[in-house]
Design an enzyme around this catalytic site. Structure first.
Site, short mmCIF file in Angstrom:
data_model
loop_
_atom_site.label_atom_id
_atom_site.label_comp_id
_atom_site.label_asym_id
_atom_site.label_seq_id
_atom_site.Cartn_x
_atom_site.Cartn_y
_atom_site.Cartn_z
N SER A 1 -32.69 84.99 -84.22
CA SER A 1 -33.97 85.44 -84.76
C SER A 1 -33.82 86.84 -85.32
O SER A 1 -33.47 87.78 -84.60
CB SER A 1 -35.03 85.44 -83.65
OG SER A 1 -36.16 86.17 -84.09
N HIS B 1 -33.58 82.10 -87.84
CA HIS B 1 -34.98 82.00 -87.43
C HIS B 1 -35.76 83.21 -87.94
O HIS B 1 -35.40 84.36 -87.66
CB HIS B 1 -35.01 81.93 -85.90
CG HIS B 1 -36.35 81.65 -85.31
ND1 HIS B 1 -36.86 80.38 -85.19
CD2 HIS B 1 -37.29 82.48 -84.79
CE1 HIS B 1 -38.05 80.44 -84.62
NE2 HIS B 1 -38.34 81.71 -84.37
N ASP C 1 -39.38 85.01 -88.03
CA ASP C 1 -40.70 85.06 -87.39
C ASP C 1 -41.73 85.70 -88.29
O ASP C 1 -41.67 86.91 -88.55
CB ASP C 1 -40.59 85.83 -86.07
CG ASP C 1 -39.82 85.06 -85.02
OD1 ASP C 1 -40.22 83.91 -84.72
OD2 ASP C 1 -38.81 85.58 -84.51
N MET D 1 -45.50 86.80 -88.63
CA MET D 1 -46.68 87.08 -87.78
C MET D 1 -47.75 87.78 -88.62
O MET D 1 -47.43 88.64 -89.44
CB MET D 1 -46.28 88.00 -86.63
CG MET D 1 -45.15 87.47 -85.78
SD MET D 1 -44.87 88.54 -84.35
CE MET D 1 -43.31 87.90 -83.75
N HIS E 1 -40.79 80.42 -88.60
CA HIS E 1 -41.71 80.20 -87.49
C HIS E 1 -42.99 80.99 -87.79
O HIS E 1 -43.01 82.21 -87.66
CB HIS E 1 -41.03 80.70 -86.19
CG HIS E 1 -41.91 80.64 -84.99
ND1 HIS E 1 -41.60 81.33 -83.83
CD2 HIS E 1 -43.06 79.99 -84.74
CE1 HIS E 1 -42.54 81.10 -82.93
NE2 HIS E 1 -43.44 80.29 -83.46
N MET F 1 -46.36 82.31 -87.02
CA MET F 1 -47.33 82.62 -85.97
C MET F 1 -48.53 83.21 -86.68
O MET F 1 -48.76 84.43 -86.65
CB MET F 1 -46.72 83.60 -84.96
CG MET F 1 -45.70 82.92 -84.03
SD MET F 1 -44.56 84.08 -83.29
CE MET F 1 -43.32 84.15 -84.59
N MET G 1 -42.30 77.15 -77.11
CA MET G 1 -42.24 78.60 -76.87
C MET G 1 -42.00 78.87 -75.39
O MET G 1 -42.76 78.39 -74.53
CB MET G 1 -43.55 79.28 -77.29
CG MET G 1 -43.78 79.39 -78.79
SD MET G 1 -42.46 80.21 -79.70
CE MET G 1 -42.42 81.84 -78.94
N ASP H 1 -37.68 78.78 -77.97
CA ASP H 1 -37.77 80.12 -78.55
C ASP H 1 -38.37 81.09 -77.55
O ASP H 1 -39.52 80.93 -77.14
CB ASP H 1 -38.64 80.03 -79.81
CG ASP H 1 -38.75 81.36 -80.55
OD1 ASP H 1 -38.05 82.32 -80.18
OD2 ASP H 1 -39.54 81.41 -81.51
#
Ligand code: DX5
Ligand code: ZN
Length: 221
Positions: free
Chosen positions: A5, A28, A30, A32, A61, A63, A132, A170
């Site tokens: 990540s 990965h 992330d 957000m 991913h 979020m 998660m 994750d």
């Protein structure tokens, strides 16, 4: 599969940081939005730039709130897998359909306290389930072992042929916790601080992979 990540990488040197994990199966990323989680990272323009600088498939991913609106463009841009949260939408199947139509694989993610049972029926619309193992939002948190029951339940359905999907985990994955996740039948392991917190991230990716192979060998014998 090991998916480092980049949340734990140096954001001012992302191209180099991606090269530092050569040999990783997925990268990965992330995303957000400071609404779905109390943190803000990066979005589509950065992902578009990352896609130009690496051949490693990107595992985005999300979020974020309103994935129905924001998720498909990541697939359109060329992200390999686009995962969004079950808690963020009323109609996960429609979002998966739109991601597929945009040319990507679709993933469903569940937070540690979200049960998997209500989603088992719809998982056949997905390519990935992201379990998660920390509260989403930050790297460097401790692994929550209780979530492995969800991985085991879905593994059983994959093994019996009822489902075909990648079981991904994750949060808090490192040399100590990866074994339990591998035993539970996880296929893809996200690791942020455990990879980028070491002097040789590529060697750590390899060490994590070795640990998984060793565990699987032991489970089978
Ligand atoms: C947390 C992110 C993770 C994070 C994991 O919300 O989804 O991908 O980078 O970091 P570690 O491996 O440090 O727990
Ligand atoms: Zn993540």
């Amino acid at each position: 599969m090991i998916a480092p990540s980049i949340l734990s990488a140096d954001f001012a040197r992302l191209a180099e940081e991606m090269q530092a994990v050569e040999g990783a199966d997925w990268l990965h990323v992330d995303v957000m939005d400071n609404h779905f989680v109390p943190n803000l990272t990066l979005g589509l323009p950065v992902v578009q730039s990352l896609l130009k600088t690496t051949d490693i498939p990107l595992d985005c991913h999300l979020m974020i709130e309103d994935p129905g609106r924001w998720a498909p463009p990541y697939a359109e841009a060329g992200a390999y897998n686009v995962t969004f949260h079950a808690e963020a939408t009323e109609d996960p199947v429609a979002v998966a359909r739109d991601i597929h139509a945009a040319g990507g694989k679709a993933g469903l993610s569940v937070k540690p306290n979200t049960p998997i049972e209500p989603y088992l029926e719809i998982l056949r619309n997905f390519d990935t389930l992201l379990v998660m193992s920390v509260e989403p939002g930050f790297g460097g948190q401790s692994f929550i072992p209780q979530v492995l029951d969800k991985a085991r339940a879905v593994r059983r359905l994959v093994d019996s042929g009822e489902l075909r999907l990648v079981v991904e985990i994750d949060g808090g994955i490192n040399m100590n916790t990866i074994e339990a996740a591998a035993e539970a039948g996880v296929d893809c392991f996200v690791a942020g601080s455990a990879v980028y917190g070491t002097p040789d991230p590529a060697a750590t990716v390899e060490a994590l992979r070795e640990k998984v192979i060793e565990t699987e060998r032991a489970v089978r014998s």
